[in-house]
Design a protein around this motif. Structure first.
Motif, short mmCIF file in Angstrom:
data_model
loop_
_atom_site.label_atom_id
_atom_site.label_comp_id
_atom_site.label_asym_id
_atom_site.label_seq_id
_atom_site.Cartn_x
_atom_site.Cartn_y
_atom_site.Cartn_z
N LYS A 4 23.94 73.77 4.70
CA LYS A 4 23.56 74.82 3.76
C LYS A 4 24.51 76.00 3.95
O LYS A 4 24.48 76.65 4.99
CB LYS A 4 22.12 75.26 4.00
N GLY A 5 25.35 76.25 2.96
CA GLY A 5 26.31 77.33 3.06
C GLY A 5 27.60 76.98 2.33
O GLY A 5 27.68 75.94 1.66
N ARG A 6 28.60 77.82 2.46
CA ARG A 6 29.90 77.57 1.83
C ARG A 6 30.65 76.50 2.60
O ARG A 6 30.59 76.45 3.84
CB ARG A 6 30.72 78.86 1.77
N LYS A 7 31.36 75.64 1.86
CA LYS A 7 32.04 74.51 2.49
C LYS A 7 33.50 74.42 2.04
O LYS A 7 33.79 74.46 0.84
CB LYS A 7 31.30 73.21 2.17
N ILE A 8 34.39 74.28 3.02
CA ILE A 8 35.83 74.19 2.76
C ILE A 8 36.36 72.90 3.37
O ILE A 8 36.07 72.59 4.53
CB ILE A 8 36.59 75.39 3.39
N LEU A 9 37.13 72.16 2.60
CA LEU A 9 37.76 70.94 3.09
C LEU A 9 39.28 71.13 3.11
O LEU A 9 39.87 71.57 2.13
CB LEU A 9 37.43 69.74 2.19
N VAL A 10 39.89 70.81 4.25
CA VAL A 10 41.34 70.95 4.42
C VAL A 10 41.95 69.56 4.56
O VAL A 10 41.61 68.81 5.48
CB VAL A 10 41.68 71.80 5.66
N LEU A 11 42.86 69.21 3.65
CA LEU A 11 43.51 67.90 3.68
C LEU A 11 45.01 68.05 3.46
O LEU A 11 45.46 68.95 2.75
CB LEU A 11 42.96 66.98 2.59
N HIS A 12 45.76 67.15 4.06
CA HIS A 12 47.22 67.11 3.88
C HIS A 12 47.56 65.77 3.23
O HIS A 12 48.06 64.85 3.88
CB HIS A 12 47.93 67.25 5.23
N GLN A 13 47.24 65.65 1.94
CA GLN A 13 47.42 64.39 1.22
C GLN A 13 47.96 64.64 -0.18
O GLN A 13 47.75 65.71 -0.75
CB GLN A 13 46.10 63.63 1.11
N SER A 14 48.62 63.63 -0.74
CA SER A 14 49.06 63.67 -2.12
C SER A 14 47.99 63.04 -3.00
O SER A 14 47.48 61.97 -2.68
CB SER A 14 50.39 62.92 -2.28
N ILE A 15 47.66 63.72 -4.11
CA ILE A 15 46.62 63.25 -5.02
C ILE A 15 47.27 62.72 -6.30
O ILE A 15 48.18 63.35 -6.84
CB ILE A 15 45.64 64.38 -5.35
N LYS A 16 46.80 61.59 -6.76
CA LYS A 16 47.38 60.89 -7.91
C LYS A 16 47.57 61.80 -9.12
O LYS A 16 48.61 61.75 -9.79
CB LYS A 16 46.50 59.70 -8.28
N GLU A 17 46.57 62.60 -9.44
CA GLU A 17 46.63 63.43 -10.64
C GLU A 17 47.69 64.53 -10.56
O GLU A 17 48.09 65.09 -11.58
CB GLU A 17 45.26 64.05 -10.92
N PHE A 18 48.14 64.84 -9.35
CA PHE A 18 49.16 65.88 -9.18
C PHE A 18 50.55 65.28 -8.95
O PHE A 18 51.55 65.90 -9.30
CB PHE A 18 48.80 66.80 -8.00
N PHE A 19 50.60 64.10 -8.32
CA PHE A 19 51.90 63.48 -8.04
C PHE A 19 51.77 61.96 -8.13
O PHE A 19 51.64 61.27 -7.13
CB PHE A 19 52.38 63.89 -6.64
N PHE A 29 31.99 70.16 -1.67
CA PHE A 29 32.74 71.28 -1.10
C PHE A 29 33.03 72.32 -2.18
O PHE A 29 33.27 71.99 -3.35
CB PHE A 29 34.05 70.78 -0.48
N ASN A 30 33.04 73.58 -1.77
CA ASN A 30 33.36 74.67 -2.70
C ASN A 30 34.86 74.80 -2.90
O ASN A 30 35.31 75.11 -4.01
CB ASN A 30 32.81 76.00 -2.16
N TYR A 31 35.62 74.58 -1.84
CA TYR A 31 37.06 74.76 -1.93
C TYR A 31 37.78 73.64 -1.19
O TYR A 31 37.45 73.32 -0.05
CB TYR A 31 37.48 76.11 -1.34
N TYR A 32 38.76 73.03 -1.88
CA TYR A 32 39.60 71.99 -1.31
C TYR A 32 41.00 72.59 -1.08
O TYR A 32 41.75 72.82 -2.03
CB TYR A 32 39.69 70.79 -2.25
N ALA A 33 41.31 72.88 0.17
CA ALA A 33 42.60 73.48 0.53
C ALA A 33 43.57 72.36 0.86
O ALA A 33 43.46 71.71 1.90
CB ALA A 33 42.43 74.41 1.73
N MET A 34 44.52 72.13 -0.04
CA MET A 34 45.40 70.97 0.08
C MET A 34 46.80 71.35 0.57
O MET A 34 47.33 72.41 0.24
CB MET A 34 45.53 70.27 -1.27
#
Length: 269
Positions: free
Chosen positions: A38-53, A68-73
């Motif tokens: 319960k609260g704000r959630k941030i996910l940190v990933l170092h990956q390439s996503i199909k829709e962007f590349f 998650f509220n924010y996906y920091a890629m």
């Protein structure tokens, strides 16, 4: 806690494409943990996503952990963002120009980092530009005008905080390359971090016919070598065609051909 509010920050190290299954399994574990928080959630990933590349990726947007509220890629060198319902995903990009191919992106989007406000749904995003970026400059110039153009470039770059890295493409017919190298060195050496010359020569129609004839011989030799290494003619021809497409910058066609060849089952024969 941040200002009395609980915040979950979760993340994974970079997973190459060959570990995609492991990555998906670990993201599902993180999704389960986030679902109970319960609260704000941030996910940190170092990956390439199909829709962007789409040329090279490990996951698609639909495979990201939910909740998650924010996906920091990280991983991609260009800036990009997308609102996902009440969530936000963004790539901050690299903080330096890493190659010539990134110059255009820098000129249009800048380089720096992301400032994200999590107090709203979706979170708000602001790009913060760094003023300390070392510029990379790409210039195309006819051999006859080489010295004049480079001298003007040096004058224009004199006000930069850091010495730039300069890519010089010299075009023309019967280019005197030793002379071109001397001009480039003499004009740029004291005013740049480094410089990278390349050449594009104009050729006569007769020369083109000779080159085409030589190319046919080279292609035949390359096909024989590739067949010997790969073990089949179909694999050899596919590899050579793929190389040609990539060399010409036809990335979407290259990707389509690679997928078609893989799905045909020929690669496993």
């Amino acid at each position: 806690e941040v200002d009395g509010e609980r915040v979950l920050v979760a993340g994974l190290i970079a997973h190459p494409a060959r570990y995609r299954r492991t990555l998906i399994e670990r993201m599902r574990i993180i999704e389960n943990i986030a679902g109970k928080f319960k609260g704000r959630k941030i996910l940190v990933l170092h990956q390439s996503i199909k829709e962007f590349f789409p040329l090279s990726y490990e996951i698609s947007l639909g495979e990201l952990p939910k909740g998650f509220n924010y996906y920091a890629m990280g991983h991609l060198h260009f800036r990009a963002s997308k609102v996902l319902g009440e969530s936000l995903l963004s790539y901050a990009g690299s903080t330096e120009i890493m190659s010539k191919s990134e110059i255009r992106d820098y000129e249009s989007m800048g380089k720096g980092f992301s400032l994200v406000d999590l107090s709203s749904n979706p979170p708000s995003l602001n790009w913060i530009n760094l003023s300390s970026i070392r510029r990379q400059i790409s210039v195309e110039v006819d051999f006859e005008n080489l010295k004049t153009v480079l001298q003007k470039l040096v004058e224009e770059a004199a006000g930069l905080r850091k010495k730039p890295l300069v890519h010089v493409l010299v075009k023309g017919k019967n280019i005197d390359r030793p002379l071109a190298y001397r001009i480039i060195r003499n004009v740029l050496e004291r005013h740049t971090l480094t410089y990278r010359p390349s050449f594009e020569e104009e050729v006569e129609e007769e020369e083109i016919r000779m080159i085409v004839g030589e190319r046919e011989v080279v292609d035949e030799m390359a096909a024989k070598i590739a067949e010997k290494i790969l073990g089949s003619k179909s694999k050899a021809m596919f590899s050579l065609e793929l190389c040609d497409l990539l060399y010409e910058g036809r990335l979407e066609e290259a990707l389509k051909k690679a997928v078609e060849f893989y799905e045909s089952g020929e690669w496993s024969k």
